[in-house]
Write a protein that holds these residues in place. Sequence first.
Motif, PDB file in Angstrom:
ATOM      1  N   LEU A  50      13.095 107.682  20.713  1.00 22.15           N
ATOM      2  CA  LEU A  50      13.109 107.103  19.476  1.00 22.15           C
ATOM      3  C   LEU A  50      14.026 105.940  19.655  1.00 22.15           C
ATOM      4  O   LEU A  50      15.129 105.785  19.978  1.00 22.15           O
ATOM      5  CB  LEU A  50      13.797 108.373  18.515  1.00 22.15           C
ATOM      6  N   LYS A  51      13.448 104.746  18.879  1.00 21.60           N
ATOM      7  CA  LYS A  51      14.059 103.453  18.798  1.00 21.60           C
ATOM      8  C   LYS A  51      14.830 103.576  17.524  1.00 21.60           C
ATOM      9  O   LYS A  51      14.672 104.087  16.648  1.00 21.60           O
ATOM     10  CB  LYS A  51      13.227 102.663  18.604  1.00 21.60           C
ATOM     11  N   ALA A  52      16.182 102.722  17.737  1.00 20.63           N
ATOM     12  CA  ALA A  52      17.176 102.758  16.481  1.00 20.63           C
ATOM     13  C   ALA A  52      16.431 102.064  15.256  1.00 20.63           C
ATOM     14  O   ALA A  52      16.085 100.693  15.736  1.00 20.63           O
ATOM     15  CB  ALA A  52      18.447 102.189  16.777  1.00 20.63           C
ATOM     16  N   LYS A  53      16.171 102.360  14.278  1.00 22.79           N
ATOM     17  CA  LYS A  53      15.703 101.422  13.258  1.00 22.79           C
ATOM     18  C   LYS A  53      16.861 100.768  12.363  1.00 22.79           C
ATOM     19  O   LYS A  53      18.014 101.104  12.285  1.00 22.79           O
ATOM     20  CB  LYS A  53      14.797 102.306  12.177  1.00 22.79           C
ATOM     21  N   GLU A  54      16.218  99.503  11.732  1.00 21.99           N
ATOM     22  CA  GLU A  54      17.314  98.800  11.126  1.00 21.99           C
ATOM     23  C   GLU A  54      17.653  99.401   9.650  1.00 21.99           C
ATOM     24  O   GLU A  54      16.935 100.103   9.199  1.00 21.99           O
ATOM     25  CB  GLU A  54      16.565  97.304  10.738  1.00 21.99           C
ATOM     26  N   SER A  55      18.991  99.384   9.762  1.00 17.31           N
ATOM     27  CA  SER A  55      19.484 100.212   8.227  1.00 17.31           C
ATOM     28  C   SER A  55      19.159  99.139   6.970  1.00 17.31           C
ATOM     29  O   SER A  55      19.627  98.016   7.203  1.00 17.31           O
ATOM     30  CB  SER A  55      20.877 100.496   8.364  1.00 17.31           C
ATOM     31  N   LEU A  56      18.743  99.673   6.225  1.00 18.80           N
ATOM     32  CA  LEU A  56      18.621  98.828   4.895  1.00 18.80           C
ATOM     33  C   LEU A  56      19.486  99.266   3.872  1.00 18.80           C
ATOM     34  O   LEU A  56      19.446  98.799   2.629  1.00 18.80           O
ATOM     35  CB  LEU A  56      17.155  99.195   4.295  1.00 18.80           C
ATOM     36  N   ILE A  57      20.592 100.112   4.218  1.00 17.03           N
ATOM     37  CA  ILE A  57      21.594 100.593   3.484  1.00 17.03           C
ATOM     38  C   ILE A  57      22.725  99.440   3.474  1.00 17.03           C
ATOM     39  O   ILE A  57      23.425  99.215   4.572  1.00 17.03           O
ATOM     40  CB  ILE A  57      22.099 101.948   3.684  1.00 17.03           C
ATOM     41  N   ILE A  58      22.972  99.077   2.319  1.00 14.46           N
ATOM     42  CA  ILE A  58      24.178  98.246   2.152  1.00 14.46           C
ATOM     43  C   ILE A  58      25.520  98.929   1.255  1.00 14.46           C
ATOM     44  O   ILE A  58      25.462  99.461   0.344  1.00 14.46           O
ATOM     45  CB  ILE A  58      24.076  96.860   1.343  1.00 14.46           C
ATOM     46  N   GLU A  59      26.685  98.885   2.125  1.00 16.86           N
ATOM     47  CA  GLU A  59      27.774  99.576   1.647  1.00 16.86           C
ATOM     48  C   GLU A  59      28.536  98.952   0.752  1.00 16.86           C
ATOM     49  O   GLU A  59      28.828  97.809   0.996  1.00 16.86           O
ATOM     50  CB  GLU A  59      28.559 100.463   2.501  1.00 16.86           C
ATOM     51  N   GLU A  60      28.784  99.304  -0.714  1.00 18.61           N
ATOM     52  CA  GLU A  60      29.878  98.322  -1.483  1.00 18.61           C
ATOM     53  C   GLU A  60      30.837  99.369  -1.899  1.00 18.61           C
ATOM     54  O   GLU A  60      30.535 100.507  -2.011  1.00 18.61           O
ATOM     55  CB  GLU A  60      28.871  97.954  -2.697  1.00 18.61           C
ATOM     56  N   LYS A  61      32.242  98.832  -1.905  1.00 16.61           N
ATOM     57  CA  LYS A  61      33.192  99.410  -2.115  1.00 16.61           C
ATOM     58  C   LYS A  61      33.304  99.603  -3.937  1.00 16.61           C
ATOM     59  O   LYS A  61      34.150 100.677  -4.259  1.00 16.61           O
ATOM     60  CB  LYS A  61      34.559  98.864  -1.718  1.00 16.61           C
ATOM     61  N   SER A  62      32.566  98.885  -4.544  1.00 17.69           N
ATOM     62  CA  SER A  62      32.499  98.965  -6.046  1.00 17.69           C
ATOM     63  C   SER A  62      31.098  99.017  -6.431  1.00 17.69           C
ATOM     64  O   SER A  62      30.186  98.580  -5.998  1.00 17.69           O
ATOM     65  CB  SER A  62      33.490  97.704  -6.500  1.00 17.69           C
ATOM     66  N   PHE A  63      30.999  99.747  -7.697  1.00 11.31           N
ATOM     67  CA  PHE A  63      29.650  99.407  -8.353  1.00 11.31           C
ATOM     68  C   PHE A  63      29.428  98.348  -9.235  1.00 11.31           C
ATOM     69  O   PHE A  63      28.449  98.316  -9.841  1.00 11.31           O
ATOM     70  CB  PHE A  63      29.585 100.889  -9.195  1.00 11.31           C
ATOM     71  N   VAL A  64      30.550  97.482  -9.209  1.00  9.59           N
ATOM     72  CA  VAL A  64      30.131  96.154 -10.044  1.00  9.59           C
ATOM     73  C   VAL A  64      29.238  95.357  -9.810  1.00  9.59           C
ATOM     74  O   VAL A  64      28.294  95.030 -10.662  1.00  9.59           O
ATOM     75  CB  VAL A  64      31.508  95.504  -9.924  1.00  9.59           C
ATOM     76  N   PRO A  65      28.682  95.163  -8.361  1.00 10.88           N
ATOM     77  CA  PRO A  65      27.628  94.269  -7.977  1.00 10.88           C
ATOM     78  C   PRO A  65      26.090  95.107  -8.226  1.00 10.88           C
ATOM     79  O   PRO A  65      25.229  94.450  -8.715  1.00 10.88           O
ATOM     80  CB  PRO A  65      27.679  94.037  -6.663  1.00 10.88           C
ATOM     81  N   GLU A  67      25.605  97.205 -10.768  1.00 10.63           N
ATOM     82  CA  GLU A  67      25.272  97.211 -12.248  1.00 10.63           C
ATOM     83  C   GLU A  67      25.226  95.640 -12.779  1.00 10.63           C
ATOM     84  O   GLU A  67      25.000  95.648 -13.980  1.00 10.63           O
ATOM     85  CB  GLU A  67      26.421  97.958 -12.978  1.00 10.63           C
ATOM     86  N   ASP A  68      25.419  94.729 -12.022  1.00  4.92           N
ATOM     87  CA  ASP A  68      25.461  93.488 -12.667  1.00  4.92           C
ATOM     88  C   ASP A  68      26.644  93.174 -13.762  1.00  4.92           C
ATOM     89  O   ASP A  68      26.236  92.506 -14.611  1.00  4.92           O
ATOM     90  CB  ASP A  68      24.195  92.899 -12.937  1.00  4.92           C
ATOM     91  N   LEU A  69      27.662  93.896 -13.309  1.00  7.89           N
ATOM     92  CA  LEU A  69      28.568  93.517 -14.390  1.00  7.89           C
ATOM     93  C   LEU A  69      29.705  92.164 -14.060  1.00  7.89           C
ATOM     94  O   LEU A  69      29.767  91.958 -12.796  1.00  7.89           O
ATOM     95  CB  LEU A  69      29.917  94.790 -14.352  1.00  7.89           C
ATOM     96  N   LYS A  70      30.046  91.704 -15.103  1.00  8.74           N
ATOM     97  CA  LYS A  70      30.756  90.351 -15.061  1.00  8.74           C
ATOM     98  C   LYS A  70      32.033  90.706 -14.567  1.00  8.74           C
ATOM     99  O   LYS A  70      32.778  89.794 -14.279  1.00  8.74           O
ATOM    100  CB  LYS A  70      30.586  89.413 -16.144  1.00  8.74           C
ATOM    101  N   TYR A  71      32.676  91.801 -15.328  1.00  7.89           N
ATOM    102  CA  TYR A  71      34.009  92.077 -15.281  1.00  7.89           C
ATOM    103  C   TYR A  71      34.214  93.585 -14.478  1.00  7.89           C
ATOM    104  O   TYR A  71      33.393  94.225 -14.457  1.00  7.89           O
ATOM    105  CB  TYR A  71      34.813  92.024 -16.362  1.00  7.89           C
ATOM    106  N   GLY A  72      35.306  93.628 -13.901  1.00  5.81           N
ATOM    107  CA  GLY A  72      35.805  94.985 -13.126  1.00  5.81           C
ATOM    108  C   GLY A  72      36.124  95.766 -14.364  1.00  5.81           C
ATOM    109  O   GLY A  72      35.426  96.990 -14.156  1.00  5.81           O
ATOM    110  N   ARG A  73      36.710  95.600 -15.177  1.00  9.93           N
ATOM    111  CA  ARG A  73      36.993  96.216 -16.314  1.00  9.93           C
ATOM    112  C   ARG A  73      36.597  95.825 -17.494  1.00  9.93           C
ATOM    113  O   ARG A  73      36.606  94.426 -17.739  1.00  9.93           O
ATOM    114  CB  ARG A  73      38.710  96.757 -16.127  1.00  9.93           C
TER     115      ARG A  73
END
Length: 156
Positions: A50-65, A67-73
């Motif tokens: 089995l060949k290793a597939k490219e991972s399409l998962i991007i890990e983010e530390k916050s959910f702000v990007p 949800e397209d939020l302009k502010y963190g709070r």
Amino acid sequence: MANDSMKLSKNLLRMKFMQRGLNEETKKQLEEDEKRIISDEHWYLDLPELKAKESLIIEEKSFVPCEDLKYGRISFKGFNPEVEKLMVLMNPKDKEEKEEEDISQMQTDITDEEMALRYESLVESMKKKFQKKRQRAAEEAPEESSTKRVFLKPQA
């Protein structure tokens, strides 16, 4: 085991009480037979690697990007004044845009005459909806109610 002409089966020789009386050569031969049987019965899967597939998962530390939020709070109606001050400093255009939207919503698209006509038709349709069946029939055909129907005898 004095009589070597008589050979015992392998299954009988593998039993525990028979192991004590066996000589070294017979023990080695039984062990080799067991190893060969085990290696023959071992399963192998003929699958390509089995060949290793490219991972399409991007890990983010916050959910702000996400949800397209302009502010963190976010704060509303003076709940957290410090955050509201930061919101005003970061985007002063937001309040102006909201005021313009409110004004555009306040403007009427329908004139008063059109609204009165629509309301009148609505009142009539609701009036018809709650009338009894006899009342509806009387309104629809008032001319027929004045002429009395008489039974006509069929001619023979």
